[in-house]
Design an enzyme around this catalytic site. Structure first.
Site, PDB file in Angstrom:
ATOM      1  N   CYS A  80     -26.774 -50.478  -2.669  1.00  0.00           N
ATOM      2  CA  CYS A  80     -25.969 -51.621  -2.230  1.00  0.00           C
ATOM      3  C   CYS A  80     -24.940 -51.184  -1.188  1.00  0.00           C
ATOM      4  O   CYS A  80     -25.322 -50.826  -0.078  1.00  0.00           O
ATOM      5  CB  CYS A  80     -25.366 -52.333  -3.429  1.00  0.00           C
ATOM      6  SG  CYS A  80     -24.907 -54.026  -3.033  1.00  0.00           S
ATOM      7  N   HIS A 165     -29.058 -53.086  -7.523  1.00  0.00           N
ATOM      8  CA  HIS A 165     -28.327 -52.181  -8.421  1.00  0.00           C
ATOM      9  C   HIS A 165     -29.245 -51.638  -9.513  1.00  0.00           C
ATOM     10  O   HIS A 165     -29.240 -52.167 -10.632  1.00  0.00           O
ATOM     11  CB  HIS A 165     -27.153 -52.932  -9.057  1.00  0.00           C
ATOM     12  CG  HIS A 165     -26.021 -53.167  -8.119  1.00  0.00           C
ATOM     13  ND1 HIS A 165     -24.939 -52.326  -8.013  1.00  0.00           N
ATOM     14  CD2 HIS A 165     -25.831 -54.141  -7.220  1.00  0.00           C
ATOM     15  CE1 HIS A 165     -24.111 -52.770  -7.094  1.00  0.00           C
ATOM     16  NE2 HIS A 165     -24.624 -53.882  -6.589  1.00  0.00           N
ATOM     17  N   GLU A 167     -28.899 -49.241 -11.326  1.00  0.00           N
ATOM     18  CA  GLU A 167     -28.130 -48.650 -12.435  1.00  0.00           C
ATOM     19  C   GLU A 167     -27.702 -49.715 -13.450  1.00  0.00           C
ATOM     20  O   GLU A 167     -27.189 -49.376 -14.506  1.00  0.00           O
ATOM     21  CB  GLU A 167     -26.909 -47.893 -11.885  1.00  0.00           C
ATOM     22  CG  GLU A 167     -25.718 -48.736 -11.462  1.00  0.00           C
ATOM     23  CD  GLU A 167     -25.872 -49.491 -10.136  1.00  0.00           C
ATOM     24  OE1 GLU A 167     -26.996 -49.535  -9.589  1.00  0.00           O
ATOM     25  OE2 GLU A 167     -24.879 -50.072  -9.674  1.00  0.00           O
TER      26      GLU A 167
HETATM   27  N1  GLN Z   1     -20.820 -56.731  -0.383  1.00  0.00           N
HETATM   28  C1  GLN Z   1     -20.511 -55.338  -0.537  1.00  0.00           C
HETATM   29  C2  GLN Z   1     -20.294 -54.679   0.821  1.00  0.00           C
HETATM   30  O1  GLN Z   1     -20.587 -55.268   1.827  1.00  0.00           O
HETATM   31  C3  GLN Z   1     -21.621 -54.629  -1.271  1.00  0.00           C
HETATM   32  C4  GLN Z   1     -21.730 -55.182  -2.659  1.00  0.00           C
HETATM   33  C5  GLN Z   1     -22.224 -54.226  -3.678  1.00  0.00           C
HETATM   34  O2  GLN Z   1     -22.224 -53.005  -3.492  1.00  0.00           O
HETATM   35  N2  GLN Z   1     -22.581 -54.761  -4.806  1.00  0.00           N
HETATM   36  O3  GLN Z   1     -19.815 -53.602   0.868  1.00  0.00           O
END
Ligand code: GLN
Length: 195
Positions: A80, A165, A167
């Protein structure tokens, strides 16, 4: 010997990664300063807020150690926000550009069953939280999974990254890809040292 895997612990969801890595037999270590980096076989850059993580890397003086890890061919898993941190506009470990919060307001958080290359036939339950997608990537980048026509799991050399995610579910198969990459890299490094 257990794989020593660092988890960048400046901000965001590092605890759950530590848990999954432990379950797979690795020895996870929280990484906050350059002194935490030596001896790591692999590194996870977790989700959170990419801007905050990038600023944290800068403030901790971690960038040279992260680059040295990458240049030594030691694997990195970015999830992410971690995918964003690895992209061409940030650390540049991936020839790919992430689009932040790409799924828009209606789809802030959602779960889907994803087919992922390299984990077997059974789809993976993927949790997306204000997730990015991969907007552009070079020809060296392998797309392991897409959702809605956009790549959401990719690999380039020693760097594995996903927009979701892995995890946060109890299915460790995505981390297992990373563990296999890390085992292979450690074996390669060992052979080179013996030569
Ligand atoms: N929206 C976050 C970003 O742009 C990422 C979100 C996440 O890691 N769950 O950094």
């Amino acid at each position: 010997m257990a794989l020593r895997v660092g988890v960048l612990a400046l901000q965001g969801g590092f605890e759950a990664h530590m848990e999954t890595l432990r379950r797979l037999g690795a020895e996870p270590r929280e990484v906050r300063t350059p002194a935490d980096m030596p001896g790591l076989d692999g590194l996870v850059i977790p989700g959170g807020e990419s801007t905050t993580i990038v600023m944290g890397i800068e403030a901790a003086g971690l960038e040279p150690a992260l680059r040295a890890h990458h240049e030594a061919g030691r694997p990195i898993l970015g999830t992410c926000a971690g995918l964003i941190v690895c992209d061409a506009e940030h650390l540049g470990f991936l020839d790919a550009t992430a689009r932040r919060n790409a799924f828009g307001r209606q789809l802030q958080s959602f779960e889907v069953d994803l087919e992922v290359e390299g984990i077997g036939d059974e789809p993976l339950r993927a949790v997306f939280i204000r997730a990015p997608w991969v907007e552009r990537h070079g020809s060296e980048v392998e797309v392991l999974a897409s959702y809605d026509g956009h790549p959401v799991a990719i690999r380039e050399g020693s760097v594995l990254a996903c927009a979701f995610h892995p995890e946060l579910t109890d299915d460790p198969r995505f981390h297992a890809i990373f563990m296999a990459m890390t085992t292979a890299a450690r074996e390669r490094a060992g052979e080179e040292a013996r030569r």
